[in-house]
Design an enzyme around this catalytic site. Structure first.
Site, PDB file in Angstrom:
ATOM      1  CB  THR B  14      -0.984   0.044   1.283  1.00  0.00           C
ATOM      2  OG1 THR B  14      -1.435  -1.122   1.311  1.00  0.00           O
ATOM      3  CG2 THR B  14      -1.692   1.168   1.295  1.00  0.00           C
ATOM      4  CB  VAL B  15       3.378   2.519   2.472  1.00  0.00           C
ATOM      5  CG1 VAL B  15       4.053   3.877   2.492  1.00  0.00           C
ATOM      6  CG2 VAL B  15       2.430   2.251   3.676  1.00  0.00           C
ATOM      7  CE  LYS B 107       5.323   1.463  11.705  1.00  0.00           C
ATOM      8  NZ  LYS B 107       4.067   1.757  11.349  1.00  0.00           N
ATOM      9  CD  GLU B 131       7.232  13.075  10.211  1.00  0.00           C
ATOM     10  OE1 GLU B 131       6.791  12.550  11.217  1.00  0.00           O
ATOM     11  OE2 GLU B 131       8.014  13.942  10.401  1.00  0.00           O
ATOM     12  N   GLY B 136       1.640   7.850  11.254  1.00  0.00           N
ATOM     13  CA  GLY B 136       1.431   8.039   9.662  1.00  0.00           C
ATOM     14  C   GLY B 136       1.802   9.335   9.160  1.00  0.00           C
ATOM     15  N   GLY B 189     -10.015  -5.748   7.913  1.00  0.00           N
ATOM     16  CA  GLY B 189      -8.629  -5.863   7.421  1.00  0.00           C
ATOM     17  C   GLY B 189      -7.785  -4.454   8.236  1.00  0.00           C
ATOM     18  CD  GLU B 192       0.722  -4.467  11.561  1.00  0.00           C
ATOM     19  OE1 GLU B 192       1.419  -5.072  10.797  1.00  0.00           O
ATOM     20  OE2 GLU B 192       0.934  -3.051  11.641  1.00  0.00           O
ATOM     21  CE  LYS B 207       2.999   3.275  14.476  1.00  0.00           C
ATOM     22  NZ  LYS B 207       1.258   3.357  14.564  1.00  0.00           N
ATOM     23  N   GLY B 304      -2.665   4.041   6.189  1.00  0.00           N
ATOM     24  CA  GLY B 304      -3.356   4.165   5.037  1.00  0.00           C
ATOM     25  C   GLY B 304      -2.655   4.717   3.950  1.00  0.00           C
TER      26      GLY B 304
END
Lengths: 429, 429
Positions: B14-15, B107, B131, B136, B189, B192, B207, B304
């Protein structure tokens, strides 16, 4: 060992003293974080003999900030005097001409002369930084210019005048009217020398024009900000808005539309349960909406010695670390002159009017609104013992132009007493 | 004309796809803002033949991310595979060894190996930016490392796992228990592959350990985070907390005390009307408290495609602009090894226990608490039809040790049914 970064600080009011204090007290921490010593070479202020609560004896003194700006022993000119022209601008220009970088907290100067100053600075290979000029301690210029630089920004909003937000939230909390709270704010020292800068929305408007420039890559254009102060907000409207789930805020909104750049600083209704609606007292908040990131909300103290000095220091630290960005996030010569759009974005509106107790009065109002293309989302009529009754209406989205037509036509119906109140509802999560 | 910045992207989930999309769609905007072209030279992922919704045909393909990291035609290695060791760590090390900068969203890798990687990078004159690893889309690492760098930080707090906050707010909204909402989150969904990373607080703990390192200039120490998940939070406690003006959040808190660095990630009560208390659903929030700036609150999407890609891009843009900072805000070799302090900071606690319907039962409980030095701020006893009644107590500030002693002694009173529930109340405006 890198050479120290040598500062000249012009202006030793609350913020200037705060900056001196941090540099003195956190010297080691700052060196650890920047890899350089941050030193003050010289200072300047209107009055020399005054106990400011910090020891200035190690620093050279200049009566004239222009002389300070030109000194050979400073690398960075820190302008904390304020004022859109005069010494602030003259000394900033002198600093740039002498090859110094500039950090300033001066929103008025940048709102009026930002484009010219940025062009001058960039032509000379110098930087101008101004985190402290917008929303005090909140690192919002950094968030917008750097942290969200991968986004196309669609809208920036902000409650950026603590005094106005204090007055508005205190009106609701204490059941006092605007005049009483204005007097209280004055007594507490919350107001600028010219209070219209605060309550007239000018100070917050300056800030909005700077945010808009960075957000949209446009030349700063304060003259195009549609300004409306909080002077005419009544307790009645605050209550009615609360009754329908809203709060009234002096809200700045900047957005790009097909028609151009819209910049507004005016009282708005926002949902009571949104972060903006929940903002009480003197705290500031900026809401940024980007195409990738969605909504980012930043909240913190908008004024005061510590918060504002913290923002000045962040700029000083960036320069010490070698970060060199164009003033408005992209070269000043590439900033577009945006066409100013006024109220081009349709919005729902809150209307309050006093309806005479005549048969068919409400139907007439509804007809006038309908004829102008204004449809009603919600309506509330309160009980009355009098010959007229307050009526609240929340419209569906409508342009301000269409609404104004409807309000004008309303006068001819002879069922509405006085002038209806109309306040924009800003749609925000 | 400056040379382009050439990226190698490892990981096309996704990312990764989000990053490709922004670089393709906003190429001109990025060039305007950075003064450089940002280009993708090569990519790598587990599966080559898969429609990811973006055109990858212009980029070289590497099956092995280590090979990607070493390519001559990349300047910057973007690690978006995840996992604390394995390919992510190997390719990051390979990139640094080959003289590339690194941007990562990982992370887990930094929480476990951040110190070693930072030392490696800095010895090689390279930078690691992350970052996207924390909260996020919220530009919080930038705010902390740069925007608030003039501050000595006293406390950092965060709600940084959207799934946990979703489950907790949905429990209250829908009156369902933890198990039902966990199943729903799974179906949506939101979890993890190993759900314990979410609901066990591990992901958020990673984090927190990164935030703590930058905030306090200490070596990242994830092992020292006192972790407690949300699995044992009951609807009963959520309701009782609400009844007394609180919300239950999976809250991370890091602060420096005389005893060392305290890092906790656990369910806490926070005031319902504070920004943390008002945070609903999957949104993240980080609260930073500094000596000059006071309290800064940052809020936004914590996960997201768009928000996380936005954060990756901000790091890429910083590197394109020439900003080069140490990984944790100061040279890795200067980061202190902080002594881990566990629950050293006293706090008020929320206690819920089931009190048997015996004469003097309440007095006994009060006596046990008093003997352990735990004083009662507020107490609420609910009506009951049964042989026992729920009692809620809010204590004054007390150390966890003293409280645990009191809870242990409680068992000997024979007036308390089962084990009392104790949840820390984090004091925050």
């Amino acid at each position: 060992m890198t050479s120290p970064l040598r500062l000249g600080i012009a202006g030793l009011g609350t913020v200037g003293v705060g900056v001196v204090r941090i540099i003195q007290q956190q010297a080691d921490l700052l060196e650890l974080r920047t890899g350089r010593r941050i030193e003050i070479s010289a200072v300047s202020a209107r009055t020399r003999d005054k106990d400011r609560g910090v020891d200035l004896s190690d620093y050279a003194w200049e009566d004239d900030p222009v002389d300070l700006a030109r000194r050979d022993d400073i690398d960075l000119f820190v302008e904390l005097m304020g004022g859109d022209a005069g010494p602030a601008k003259e000394s900033t220009e002198a600093a740039l001409a002498a090859g110094k970088d500039v950090v300033t907290a001066n929103k008025a100067m940048l709102a009026h002369h930002g484009q010219a100053l940025a062009e001058t600075a960039e032509a000379a290979g110098r930087v101008i930084r101004y985190e402290a000029a917008v929303a005090g301690g909140i690192p919002v210029m950094k968030a917008l210019t750097e942290g969200l630089a991968g986004n196309e920004i669609s809208r920036v909003m902000g409650v950026m005048n603590g005094t106005c937000n204090y007055i508005l939230t205190q009106m609701q909390a204490t059941r006092q009217g605007y005049d009483a709270l204005f007097a209280e704010a004055d007594k507490l020292g919350y107001l600028e020398a010219d209070p219209n800068l605060d309550v007239g929305g000018i100070d917050a408007g300056h800030k909005l024009s700077l945010l808009a420039s960075v957000a949209f890559g446009t030349q700063v254009d304060f003259e195009a900000v549609a300004l409306e102060g909080i002077q005419s907000v009544t307790l009645e409207d605050i209550d009615a808005a609360a009754d329908m789930g809203y709060r009234i805020k002096l809200l700045g909104v900047a957005q790009i539309t097909g028609r151009g750049l819209e910049q507004r600083m005016s009282p708005c209704l926002v949902p009571a349960n949104s972060p903006l609606g929940q903002l009480e007292g003197g705290t500031n908040m900026v809401v940024i909406e980007g195409d990738s990131v969605g909504q980012i909300v930043l909240r913190g103290a908008g004024a005061g010695e510590g918060p504002t000095a913290s923002a000045v220091l962040s700029d000083v630290i960036d320069i010490a670390r070698g970060l060199r960005l164009p003033t408005f996030g992209q070269p000043a010569t590439t900033l577009r002159r945006a066409r100013a759009a006024t109220a081009a974005v349709p919005a729902p509106y809150y209307l309050r009017m006093q309806l005479l107790d005549k048969p068919g009065a409400l139907a007439k109002v509804a007809a006038v609104l309908g004829d102008a293309g204004v449809s009603i989302d919600r309506m509330r009529q309160y009980g009355h013992a009098d010959t007229s009754a307050p009526v609240l209406i929340v419209t569906h989205k409508v342009t301000r132009t269409a609404l104004d037509e409807a309000l004008e036509a309303m006068e001819t119906t002879s069922v509405v007493e006085g002038t209806p109140v109309a306040i924009r509802i800003e749609e925000v999560d």
